[in-house]
Design a protein around this motif. Structure first.
Motif, short mmCIF file in Angstrom:
data_model
loop_
_atom_site.label_atom_id
_atom_site.label_comp_id
_atom_site.label_asym_id
_atom_site.label_seq_id
_atom_site.Cartn_x
_atom_site.Cartn_y
_atom_site.Cartn_z
N ASN A 32 36.87 -4.81 -24.83
CA ASN A 32 36.43 -4.15 -26.06
C ASN A 32 35.29 -4.96 -26.64
O ASN A 32 35.46 -6.13 -26.98
CB ASN A 32 37.62 -4.09 -27.04
N MET A 33 34.11 -4.33 -26.76
CA MET A 33 32.96 -5.03 -27.32
C MET A 33 32.83 -4.70 -28.80
O MET A 33 32.37 -3.62 -29.19
CB MET A 33 31.68 -4.63 -26.56
N VAL A 34 33.28 -5.62 -29.62
CA VAL A 34 33.22 -5.57 -31.09
C VAL A 34 33.54 -4.19 -31.68
O VAL A 34 32.87 -3.71 -32.59
CB VAL A 34 31.87 -6.11 -31.64
N ASN A 35 34.57 -3.55 -31.15
CA ASN A 35 35.05 -2.24 -31.64
C ASN A 35 33.95 -1.17 -31.63
O ASN A 35 33.98 -0.22 -32.42
CB ASN A 35 35.64 -2.36 -33.05
N THR A 36 33.00 -1.33 -30.72
CA THR A 36 31.91 -0.36 -30.56
C THR A 36 32.05 0.41 -29.26
O THR A 36 31.88 1.63 -29.22
CB THR A 36 30.55 -1.09 -30.55
N SER A 37 32.36 -0.33 -28.20
CA SER A 37 32.32 0.26 -26.87
C SER A 37 33.24 -0.47 -25.92
O SER A 37 33.69 -1.60 -26.18
CB SER A 37 30.88 0.23 -26.33
N LEU A 38 33.50 0.20 -24.81
CA LEU A 38 34.20 -0.40 -23.69
C LEU A 38 33.14 -0.86 -22.71
O LEU A 38 32.25 -0.08 -22.34
CB LEU A 38 35.12 0.65 -23.04
N VAL A 39 33.19 -2.13 -22.31
CA VAL A 39 32.14 -2.67 -21.44
C VAL A 39 32.74 -3.44 -20.28
O VAL A 39 33.87 -3.96 -20.36
CB VAL A 39 31.17 -3.59 -22.22
N PHE A 40 31.98 -3.52 -19.20
CA PHE A 40 32.32 -4.37 -18.07
C PHE A 40 31.64 -5.70 -18.30
O PHE A 40 30.41 -5.81 -18.27
CB PHE A 40 31.79 -3.75 -16.77
N ALA A 41 32.40 -6.74 -18.61
CA ALA A 41 31.83 -8.07 -18.79
C ALA A 41 31.45 -8.63 -17.42
O ALA A 41 32.19 -8.49 -16.46
CB ALA A 41 32.85 -8.98 -19.47
N ILE A 42 30.29 -9.26 -17.37
CA ILE A 42 29.82 -9.84 -16.11
C ILE A 42 29.31 -11.26 -16.34
O ILE A 42 28.94 -11.62 -17.47
CB ILE A 42 28.73 -8.97 -15.45
N GLN A 43 29.31 -12.05 -15.27
CA GLN A 43 28.92 -13.45 -15.37
C GLN A 43 28.04 -13.83 -14.19
O GLN A 43 28.20 -13.30 -13.09
CB GLN A 43 30.16 -14.35 -15.37
N PRO A 44 27.12 -14.77 -14.39
CA PRO A 44 26.38 -15.32 -13.25
C PRO A 44 27.35 -16.05 -12.31
O PRO A 44 28.32 -16.66 -12.76
CB PRO A 44 25.40 -16.31 -13.89
N CYS A 45 27.08 -15.98 -11.02
CA CYS A 45 28.01 -16.56 -10.04
C CYS A 45 27.96 -18.08 -9.99
O CYS A 45 28.97 -18.74 -9.75
CB CYS A 45 27.73 -15.99 -8.65
N THR A 46 26.78 -18.65 -10.20
CA THR A 46 26.63 -20.10 -10.08
C THR A 46 25.83 -20.65 -11.25
O THR A 46 25.20 -19.90 -12.02
CB THR A 46 25.88 -20.46 -8.78
N GLN A 47 25.82 -21.96 -11.34
CA GLN A 47 25.03 -22.61 -12.38
C GLN A 47 23.54 -22.29 -12.21
O GLN A 47 22.82 -22.10 -13.20
CB GLN A 47 25.25 -24.13 -12.32
N GLU A 48 23.07 -22.21 -10.98
CA GLU A 48 21.67 -21.88 -10.72
C GLU A 48 21.36 -20.45 -11.17
O GLU A 48 20.30 -20.20 -11.77
CB GLU A 48 21.37 -22.05 -9.23
N ASP A 49 22.27 -19.53 -10.90
CA ASP A 49 22.08 -18.15 -11.36
C ASP A 49 22.02 -18.11 -12.89
O ASP A 49 21.20 -17.39 -13.46
CB ASP A 49 23.22 -17.25 -10.87
N TYR A 50 22.89 -18.87 -13.53
CA TYR A 50 22.89 -18.92 -14.99
C TYR A 50 21.58 -19.49 -15.52
O TYR A 50 20.99 -18.95 -16.48
CB TYR A 50 24.07 -19.77 -15.48
N LYS A 51 21.10 -20.54 -14.89
CA LYS A 51 19.84 -21.16 -15.29
C LYS A 51 18.70 -20.16 -15.22
O LYS A 51 17.88 -20.05 -16.15
CB LYS A 51 19.55 -22.36 -14.39
N HIS A 52 18.63 -19.40 -14.13
CA HIS A 52 17.57 -18.41 -13.97
C HIS A 52 17.70 -17.28 -15.00
O HIS A 52 16.70 -16.83 -15.57
CB HIS A 52 17.61 -17.83 -12.56
N LEU A 53 18.93 -16.84 -15.23
CA LEU A 53 19.16 -15.77 -16.20
C LEU A 53 18.73 -16.19 -17.60
O LEU A 53 18.05 -15.44 -18.31
CB LEU A 53 20.64 -15.38 -16.19
N MET A 54 19.09 -17.40 -17.99
CA MET A 54 18.75 -17.87 -19.33
C MET A 54 17.26 -18.19 -19.47
O MET A 54 16.69 -18.06 -20.55
CB MET A 54 19.59 -19.09 -19.70
#
Length: 237
Positions: free
Chosen positions: A136-158
């Motif tokens: 539940n995303m802040v009582n607005t919507s139903l969402v699929f939460a997703i995450q970067p797979c690795t620290q490197e993926d997170y670094k690139h995303l950010m």
């Protein structure tokens, strides 16, 4: 910037497998009325955003999940939006019910995004993501939460996220997700809430819904929108 360990700790703290709605009669957040009419169709709601287009096979998987939740608890949701609009938002910019109020901001944002492209600020990245849980995303919507797979993926995303922070700084931390459905603007009763909770928990426990996929800067797009089912590609990177 939030480091990868703290990002995972923060998002896992609320992206739980067991889906529960607190209220006996569920009432969506008041601001949802900006997007959804009383008959649960989409209002005119304008703005701009930067998103990753999703691979077709991932859209198909997500679409099957949406089919399931609408078949199990249709009374919980507003109008379904078309599968073609499914995307992963990288960075929201501005939005309003009143286009005149934000037209100057959109024009300014577009010029800044054009400059980002002209100056080749967007690296050529393929970023591996994975599904976490449906939440539940802040009582607005139903969402699929997703995450970067690795620290490197997170670094690139950010790194990408922070490029667009220079266009419009946001007052909340980045929580990657794919929106599945907006809630019924009129809310729904305890029986429907329990049915939805059971159905979403079932989805979260299904190994078929734990998968990885790639988002690419080749599919990064600056878009405008006029409601939550009509998006327009303006600048592709």
């Amino acid at each position: 910037m939030e480091d990868f360990v703290n990002f995972i700790k923060r998002t896992n703290s609320f992206e739980k497998e067991n889906f529960e709605l607190d209220e006996k009669y569920f009432t969506p957040i008041e601001s949802l009325k900006q997007k959804i009419k009383e008959d649960n169709t989409f209002k005119d709601f304008y703005g701009d955003t930067v998103v990753f287009a999703l691979p077709n096979e991932i859209k198909e998987k997500i679409s099957r999940v949406i089919d399931f939740i609408y078949s199990e608890a249709p009374e919980c949701f507003a109008k379904r939006f078309p599968d073609k609009t499914l995307h992963m938002t990288l960075h929201d910019l501005v939005n309003s019910e009143n286009l005149n109020k934000i037209q100057a901001d959109i024009t300014k944002n577009k010029k800044q995004v054009e400059l980002i492209k002209k100056q080749s600020k967007i690296p050529n990245y393929d970023i591996q993501m994975k599904t976490n849980n449906i939440i539940n995303m802040v009582n607005t919507s139903l969402v699929f939460a997703i995450q970067p797979c690795t620290q490197e993926d997170y670094k690139h995303l950010m790194e990408l996220y922070n490029i667009f922070e220079e266009v419009k700084k946001l007052p909340y931390p980045f929580t990657p997700h794919i929106t599945l459905a907006y809630y019924n603007i009129n809310g729904f009763d305890e029986k429907a809430a329990k049915k939805l909770s059971k159905s979403v928990t079932k989805l979260n426990q299904d190994s078929l819904n734990k998968f990885e996929f790639c988002v690419s800067t080749k599919e990064l797009i600056y878009q405008t929108f006029r409601n939550m089912e009509e998006y327009f590609d303006i600048i592709a990177f």
